[in-house]
Scaffold this motif. Structure first.
Motif, PDB file in Angstrom:
ATOM      1  N   ASN A  96       0.830  -1.208   0.000  1.00 43.59           N
ATOM      2  CA  ASN A  96       0.000   0.000   0.000  1.00 43.59           C
ATOM      3  C   ASN A  96       0.861   1.253   0.000  1.00 43.59           C
ATOM      4  OD1 ASN A  96      -2.506   1.262  -0.086  1.00 43.59           O
ATOM      5  ND2 ASN A  96      -2.602   1.509   2.125  1.00 43.59           N
ATOM      6  N   SER A  97       2.030   1.164  -0.623  1.00 40.33           N
ATOM      7  CA  SER A  97       2.904   2.328  -0.793  1.00 40.33           C
ATOM      8  C   SER A  97       3.863   2.035  -1.932  1.00 40.33           C
ATOM      9  CB  SER A  97       3.690   2.635   0.491  1.00 40.33           C
ATOM     10  OG  SER A  97       4.712   1.680   0.676  1.00 40.33           O
ATOM     11  N   ASN A  98       4.497   3.060  -2.423  1.00 41.95           N
ATOM     12  CA  ASN A  98       5.559   2.856  -3.394  1.00 41.95           C
ATOM     13  C   ASN A  98       6.787   2.279  -2.699  1.00 41.95           C
ATOM     14  OD1 ASN A  98       3.962   3.887  -5.394  1.00 41.95           O
ATOM     15  ND2 ASN A  98       4.938   5.887  -5.448  1.00 41.95           N
ATOM     16  N   VAL A  99       7.522   1.456  -3.408  1.00 47.88           N
ATOM     17  CA  VAL A  99       8.771   0.913  -2.884  1.00 47.88           C
ATOM     18  C   VAL A  99       9.852   1.993  -2.980  1.00 47.88           C
ATOM     19  CG1 VAL A  99      10.493  -0.913  -3.119  1.00 47.88           C
ATOM     20  CG2 VAL A  99       8.090  -1.393  -3.602  1.00 47.88           C
ATOM     21  N   VAL A 100      10.649   2.150  -1.924  1.00 51.35           N
ATOM     22  CA  VAL A 100      11.727   3.140  -1.912  1.00 51.35           C
ATOM     23  C   VAL A 100      13.026   2.458  -1.511  1.00 51.35           C
ATOM     24  CG1 VAL A 100      10.158   5.045  -1.375  1.00 51.35           C
ATOM     25  CG2 VAL A 100      11.314   3.846   0.478  1.00 51.35           C
ATOM     26  N   THR A 101      14.135   2.972  -2.022  1.00 45.67           N
ATOM     27  CA  THR A 101      15.466   2.504  -1.661  1.00 45.67           C
ATOM     28  C   THR A 101      16.217   3.642  -0.993  1.00 45.67           C
ATOM     29  OG1 THR A 101      15.548   0.925  -3.500  1.00 45.67           O
ATOM     30  CG2 THR A 101      17.643   1.582  -2.528  1.00 45.67           C
ATOM     31  N   ALA A 102      16.715   3.403   0.212  1.00 43.83           N
ATOM     32  CA  ALA A 102      17.484   4.397   0.957  1.00 43.83           C
ATOM     33  C   ALA A 102      18.940   3.962   0.986  1.00 43.83           C
ATOM     34  CB  ALA A 102      16.941   4.543   2.375  1.00 43.83           C
ATOM     35  N   VAL A 103      19.848   4.863   0.564  1.00 46.09           N
ATOM     36  CA  VAL A 103      21.274   4.555   0.452  1.00 46.09           C
ATOM     37  C   VAL A 103      22.064   5.671   1.113  1.00 46.09           C
ATOM     38  CG1 VAL A 103      23.149   3.916  -1.104  1.00 46.09           C
ATOM     39  CG2 VAL A 103      20.785   3.452  -1.767  1.00 46.09           C
ATOM     40  N   VAL A 104      23.101   5.323   1.871  1.00 44.76           N
ATOM     41  CA  VAL A 104      24.009   6.308   2.462  1.00 44.76           C
ATOM     42  C   VAL A 104      25.435   5.883   2.155  1.00 44.76           C
ATOM     43  CG1 VAL A 104      22.397   6.915   4.308  1.00 44.76           C
ATOM     44  CG2 VAL A 104      24.070   5.094   4.683  1.00 44.76           C
ATOM     45  N   SER A 105      26.373   6.819   2.346  1.00 45.32           N
ATOM     46  CA  SER A 105      27.776   6.528   2.057  1.00 45.32           C
ATOM     47  C   SER A 105      28.390   5.585   3.084  1.00 45.32           C
ATOM     48  CB  SER A 105      28.572   7.833   2.002  1.00 45.32           C
ATOM     49  OG  SER A 105      28.368   8.596   3.177  1.00 45.32           O
ATOM     50  N   ASN A 106      27.793   5.473   4.248  1.00 44.66           N
ATOM     51  CA  ASN A 106      28.278   4.553   5.270  1.00 44.66           C
ATOM     52  C   ASN A 106      28.101   3.116   4.795  1.00 44.66           C
ATOM     53  OD1 ASN A 106      28.968   3.185   7.599  1.00 44.66           O
ATOM     54  ND2 ASN A 106      27.152   3.822   8.748  1.00 44.66           N
TER      55      ASN A 106
END
Length: 731
Positions: free
Chosen positions: A354-364
């Motif tokens: 029930n939401s869009n899929v998101v990808t979260a990325v950081v430099s760590n």
């Protein structure tokens, strides 16, 4: 005498003068001391002129004079007009320093200092490479006049940031493996371009690539994959999400702007990049069209800071509907759901994103266990509040299991439009909506079973009445007979098989039978309306050929069932009941609504004609009253049965309240009893036949009783016969 009078008047005037002086107020800037107005020293008030200024008292007022190196706006202001501000001597006074030095403004002053990269009073070049930690152990430091640069070793890169430390880079992440042969050509081309860019960064000469161009290429290929529906399995989804994450780690540090936003047809991304000698601190927030991501720069940087840091959030607009396989939930999460909801143990739970899929990325690079959780706020694709049948979970895509998992993610809060998630790791996330099977309440089940049992008894009596009652035989009676038969079979099938969901084939058959016989009931109701119209308009022509009646009453529903079963066979039977699925309900309600509308028009025309007949000069009152009675019962039948199902249509679509649900259940389960009341108990000929039948039954009982009494009395008066052998009497 005269001098005394003058003296008295003088003293009186003097008193009046002194009285007036005592009541007079002092002007602003003065204060009254011993009936005298004296100047007030405003400078005795603390911090009257603010910082960087001194106070100068004047008669009735004061001035604020700025310290050296500061100026007032406007000049010579009082405390209510402003404060002293620093003078930028390097800009206003155009201070000239020696050729080696540059002017640096300070608070209230300035100085001439050597530029960055130089040292001591003579501004000699500062050799930064003397410090062993400036480039780290994975690069060579090269000093030049006023600055320096770090040249990374093979296999390391600082992503074009020449004065940052070098970190290890793995270009094999973009290698096309043997199990990726099924991936589309455009995705393979993208991986090839990303691998070439990665290898150029890790080469001995470094090389700065255009991050914006790489980002555009990435999302162009992503759009093509999502549009074509090429991601059709959980394995391909894992490869896709992993490739996007690795791509953002490669592209993010190469972006030039502090914040970069890019939106395409199927993707939306926002990337924040910072470069400085010291690690950044504080909060950082990114947002897309469907999600918001909040974390801290300390989490983004991690334990080591090479001189740059980035954080990225990517949202996929159509990935949540690409395949039904993407709605799978891991076994661990299913067991947790079962423990939390013991009331649905053993039941089929439907899961839906029930939401869009998101990808979260950081430099760590260490994001499997973060020191502090991150916050993600999702916008629901379907506005639906939590209830007993709906629950929301925060999940991430587990590549190892090829399913969504809730491990490490907790739902912080949720409403009908948004859900907040707190996660202790980073990956690709979404909001999973669990649709629990709603259990029917005991009261509804009891009302349904009792009502249907009573309806079956009443419908059986209706069938016997319409079949054997001679005084009411006719076309309309035949219609009522078949209407009762169809409802009797439908109620019997409903009572015995509505809950047979354990067998899908049997459940589909039950749903098909219910669909057919309920539609057939409405077709016979339509025939009743047509019959009434023929009786009144066509000069009391009251006969419809039985072949035509059977064609409409049984043939039309059969045609609807055949077309429906061919077009959408999976619409028969659900996980909860053996009835039509919600998206397939139109195959029942559309014909019902059409029949109700047609019958309503026929009844309006019938009532209109009936009123005209009554107003004519020579009406046949006996026949008109008979037709009027037929019309009243038919209209009542349409309102009760037809109106009930049309009302049920809106109930199913809008998930009505408990009051409406109980009302629909009661009317639906008692429809057989209502038909018996309208067509049998309220019909005078039928009541007369019932009376005759009861009279015959009673008379037969009385006759049998009288015969029995007569036989008993005659036997008692007859002498007993003796047995010749024993001599005993026989009775």
């Amino acid at each position: 005498m005269l001098p005394n009078m003058v003296l008295k008047w003088a003293l009186l005037l003097l008193g009046l003068f002194l009285l007036c002086c005592e009541s007079h107020e002092c002007k602003e800037g003065f204060q009254k001391i011993n009936r005298t107005c004296v100047d007030e020293d405003e400078c005795e008030r603390p911090n009257l002129c603010g910082d960087n200024a001194r106070c100068l008292n004047t008669l009735g007022s004061y001035y604020c004079i700025c310290d050296e190196g500061f100026e007032s706006k406007p000049p010579n202001f009082t405390a209510d007009k402003g404060q002293c501000v620093d003078i930028n001597e390097c800009f206003k006074k155009k201070v000239e320093c020696s050729s080696e030095k540059e002017c640096v403004n300070t608070l209230g002053s300035y100085n001439c200092s050597c530029p960055k990269g130089y040292r001591d009073s003579e501004c000699a070049d500062n050799d930064e490479c003397e410090r062993t930690d400036v480039c780290g152990t994975n690069a060579n430091c090269y000093n030049y006049e006023g600055s320096y640069s770090c040249k990374c070793h093979q296999g390391y890169s600082n992503y074009g940031n020449d004065q940052s430390k070098c970190i290890e880079i793995n270009c094999d992440e973009f290698k096309i493996e043997s199990d990726m042969e099924e991936m589309p050509k455009q995705w393979k081309d993208l991986l090839t371009r990303l691998r070439n860019s990665c290898e150029s960064l890790s080469g001995p000469d470094g090389g700065r690539q255009t991050g914006e161009q790489l980002l555009e290429n990435l999302f162009t290929s992503t759009d093509e994959l999502l549009t074509d529906g090429s991601i059709a399995s959980g394995e391909m989804l894992s490869q896709f999400l992993g490739a996007v994450e690795n791509s953002m780690r490669l592209i993010g540090p190469q972006l030039k702007e502090p914040v970069t936003t890019m939106e395409t047809h199927n993707t939306f991304a926002e990337v924040a990049v910072t470069r400085s000698q010291t690690p950044p601190t504080g909060s950082v927030t990114l947002s897309t069209d469907s999600a918001l991501f909040n974390t801290s720069w300390e989490t983004v940087v991690g334990n080591s800071y090479p001189g740059f840091a980035f954080v990225a959030l990517v949202s996929y607009k159509d990935l949540n509907s690409s395949s039904d396989q993407f709605h799978k939930i891991s076994r661990t999460s299913q067991e947790q759901e079962s423990r939390e909801r013991s009331d649905v143990k053993g039941k089929n739970i439907t899961y839906q994103l029930n939401s869009n899929v998101v990808t979260a990325v950081v430099s760590n690079p260490e994001t499997k266990q973060l020191s502090e959780p991150v916050m993600l706020i999702f916008t629901h694709t379907e506005e639906r509040a939590e209830s007993g049948g709906v629950a929301y979970s925060c999940v991430f895509w587990n590549e190892a299991e090829g399913a969504w998992s809730g491990r490490g993610c907790e739902r912080a809060w949720s409403n009908g439009t948004h859900t907040g998630c707190s996660c202790s790791h980073l990956s690709s996330f979404a909001v999973l909506m669990a649709l629990y099977p709603i259990q029917d309440s005991f009261e509804l089940v009891l009302i349904t079973r009792v009502g249907l049992g009573l309806s079956l008894v009443c419908l059986f009596l209706c069938i016997l009445t319409f079949r054997f009652c001679r005084s009411i035989q006719g076309t309309r009676n035949s219609i009522h007979l078949h209407l009762s038969v169809c409802l009797f079979i439908a109620d019997l099938v409903f009572l015995c098989g509505i809950s047979s969901t354990h067998n899908k084939v049997a459940c589909s058959i039950v749903a098909g039978l219910l669909h057919y016989f309920f539609l057939s009931s409405f077709c016979w109701m339509l025939l009743e309306g047509v019959q009434l119209y023929r009786m009144l308009v066509l000069v009391f022509e009251n006969t419809i050929k039985h072949l035509y009646m059977y064609a409409v009453g049984y043939g039309v529903p059969l045609a609807v069932i055949i077309i429906s079963a061919i077009s959408y066979p999976q619409g028969y039977g659900t996980d909860r009941h053996c009835w039509l699925s919600l998206e397939f309900m139109w195959s029942f309600f559309a014909p019902v609504c059409i029949i109700v509308v047609l019958n309503s028009l026929v009844f309006v025309m019938t009532v209109w004609k009936l009123a005209e007949k009554f107003s004519s000069l020579n009406p046949d009152l006996s026949k008109l009253r008979k037709i009027r009675g037929f019309t009243v019962t038919a209209v009542a039948q349409l309102c009760v049965l037809g109106g009930m199902w049309v009302f049920g249509c809106f109930l199913f679509q809008n998930e009505g309240t408990q009051v409406l649900l109980y009302l629909f259940t009661i009317l639906n389960s008692l429809q057989g009893a209502l038909i018996f009341i309208m067509h049998c108990l309220l019909s005078k000929p039928v009541r007369e036949e019932y009376c005759k039948l009861i009279s015959r039954i009673c008379s037969q009982k009385e006759k049998k009783y009288s015969e029995f009494s007569t036989n008993v009395s005659s036997n008692s008066q007859r002498p007993l016969r003796s047995d010749q052998t024993t001599g005993e009497s026989k009775i």
